[in-house]
Design a protein around this motif. Structure first.
Motif, short mmCIF file in Angstrom:
data_model
loop_
_atom_site.label_atom_id
_atom_site.label_comp_id
_atom_site.label_asym_id
_atom_site.label_seq_id
_atom_site.Cartn_x
_atom_site.Cartn_y
_atom_site.Cartn_z
N PHE A 92 25.23 -18.99 22.83
CA PHE A 92 25.03 -17.54 22.69
C PHE A 92 23.64 -17.11 23.16
O PHE A 92 23.49 -16.12 23.87
CB PHE A 92 25.25 -17.13 21.23
N TYR A 93 22.63 -17.87 22.74
CA TYR A 93 21.26 -17.49 23.09
C TYR A 93 21.03 -17.66 24.59
O TYR A 93 20.51 -16.77 25.27
CB TYR A 93 20.29 -18.39 22.29
N GLY A 94 21.46 -18.80 25.12
CA GLY A 94 21.21 -19.07 26.54
C GLY A 94 21.96 -18.12 27.45
O GLY A 94 21.41 -17.60 28.44
N THR A 148 22.54 -23.98 32.47
CA THR A 148 23.11 -25.33 32.33
C THR A 148 23.60 -25.58 30.91
O THR A 148 23.17 -24.93 29.96
CB THR A 148 22.07 -26.44 32.67
N ASP A 149 24.47 -26.55 30.78
CA ASP A 149 24.95 -26.99 29.46
C ASP A 149 25.56 -28.37 29.62
O ASP A 149 25.92 -28.78 30.74
CB ASP A 149 25.98 -26.01 28.89
N ILE A 150 25.70 -29.07 28.50
CA ILE A 150 26.35 -30.38 28.55
C ILE A 150 27.87 -30.25 28.41
O ILE A 150 28.59 -31.22 28.60
CB ILE A 150 25.83 -31.34 27.44
N GLY A 179 31.90 -27.41 32.53
CA GLY A 179 32.57 -26.19 32.97
C GLY A 179 32.06 -24.92 32.31
O GLY A 179 32.22 -23.83 32.86
N LYS A 180 31.43 -25.05 31.14
CA LYS A 180 30.98 -23.86 30.41
C LYS A 180 29.95 -23.05 31.21
O LYS A 180 30.12 -21.84 31.39
CB LYS A 180 30.42 -24.27 29.05
N PRO A 181 28.88 -23.70 31.72
CA PRO A 181 27.91 -22.89 32.48
C PRO A 181 28.48 -22.36 33.78
O PRO A 181 28.16 -21.23 34.18
CB PRO A 181 26.75 -23.87 32.72
#
Ligand code: APR
Length: 316
Positions: A12-14, A33-35, A38-40
């Protein structure tokens, strides 16, 4: 020269920070970016599809990263990096309850950032904020002026909102300030608070001011208790995005941030919430403000509290 900001962690923050930064239309690229695979990428696709409606040309790039540092190439040569990776609080938790798990995350992120963007300015928002800022500096090996944390602008904005609501005046009429830690030893500074230039103490009784100060100190927990799953992100992302903007525009804006303090207020060798000037090099100057004796005493208590915890993070 091309301007690039990376936001690590697409929660949410990013994601709200990335969206705000893109809508400023001052960066060429915002990398998210994220771990979570597909999310980012998915969020970036969605954000890019709002460009023609919101009229911005900034391109958002999503990249999945792995524990061994894969995917960080996408962030290479960023001018600014905002670290939002880490768990948020659940109701009843203090920010300090997150220290063990978030230290591991922030350490890994800072090491990878340093490899790919050795000249970046890092803005940390992961909690517990003062400790994660200190850890990001250690793990990145960056000069201390190029690593700062976001907290004071958010706490100040919360205080301002509470005062404006209490007095039923526009938020634009109200100026407030909070220093110290982003936690129990937050130091609201009523002596620097005004409403249309008039001291807050002339508008509210000491008891009313104390109530607003307490509500400010618990501002994050109040949101967490209502949300039940996660913590605040609209006001926090607004503050972090403004800091990144001040860096890239080399604006010299003075804002309350978590900065390395080296002699100011008679305090040394600790990351602490103070007012500082922000520019392309990160913190260009810590700005000392006139404090009452009790405010200065509270700031010193805050410094010693965070100093003890910041020493602990070295081993986390
Ligand atoms: N690298 C990148 N992203 C990561 C990593 C990592 N090593 N570890 C976790 N994440 C991601 C998660 O996959 C998740 O998408 O960080 C994101 C966190 O998002 P949320 O759970 O939505 O939390 P958020 O509200 O964004 O808060 C993030 O900011 O205010 C602080 O206390 C809060 O520490 C928390 C941080």
């Amino acid at each position: 020269m091309s301007k690039k900001v990376s936001v690590i962690g697409a929660g949410f923050y990013g994601s709200t920070t990335a969206m705000r930064l893109a809508e400023y239309n001052i960066f060429d690229t915002v990398v998210l970016t994220d771990i979570v695979e597909g999310k980012p990428e998915g969020l970036a696709l969605d954000m890019n599809q709002s460009r023609s409606i919101e009229n911005f040309e900034t391109k958002i790039i999503g990249a999945t990263t792995t524990a061994d540092g894969g995917g960080y190439e996408a962030t290479a040569n960023s001018d600014v990096i905002v670290i939002t990776a880490g768990l948020p609080r659940k109701p009843g938790m203090s920010r300090m309850d997150l220290i063990g798990v978030n230290a591991g995350i922030v350490r890994g992120v800072a090491e990878n950032i340093a490899k790919h963007s050795p000249n970046a300015v890092i803005i940390v928002v992961s909690n517990p904020l003062d400790e994660m800022t200190a850890l990001a500096q250690l793990a990145s090996g960056f000069p201390r002026n190029r690593v700062m944390g976001q907290a004071g602008m958010l706490d100040t904005a919360r205080f301002t909102n509470f005062v404006a609501e209490k007095l039923k005046v526009p938020v634009g009429s109200v100026k407030t300030l909070t220093l110290g830690s982003h936690g129990d030893t937050m130091v609201p500074v009523p002596s620097r608070c005004t409403v249309d230039g008039v001291a807050l103490t002339q508008k509210l009784s000491q008891e009313e001011i104390d109530d607003l100060v307490t509500r400010t100190r618990n501002g994050g927990a109040e949101v967490v208790a209502l949300l039940k799953t996660g913590s605040a992100y609209y006001a926090p992302s607004a503050a972090a995005a403004r800091m990144a903007k001040a860096v890239i525009e080399d604006s010299g804006a003075v804002m309350p941030v978590c900065a390395w303090v080296d002699g100011e207020y008679g305090i040394s060798g600790v990351y602490l919430g103070v007012e500082a000037q922000i520019g392309r090099g990160g913190i260009t100057k810590v700005v000392e403000t006139a404090l009452s004796q009790s405010e200065l005493a509270e700031l010193k208590v805050a410094a010693e509290a965070v100093r003890a915890k910041q020493a602990d993070v070295q081993s986390l």
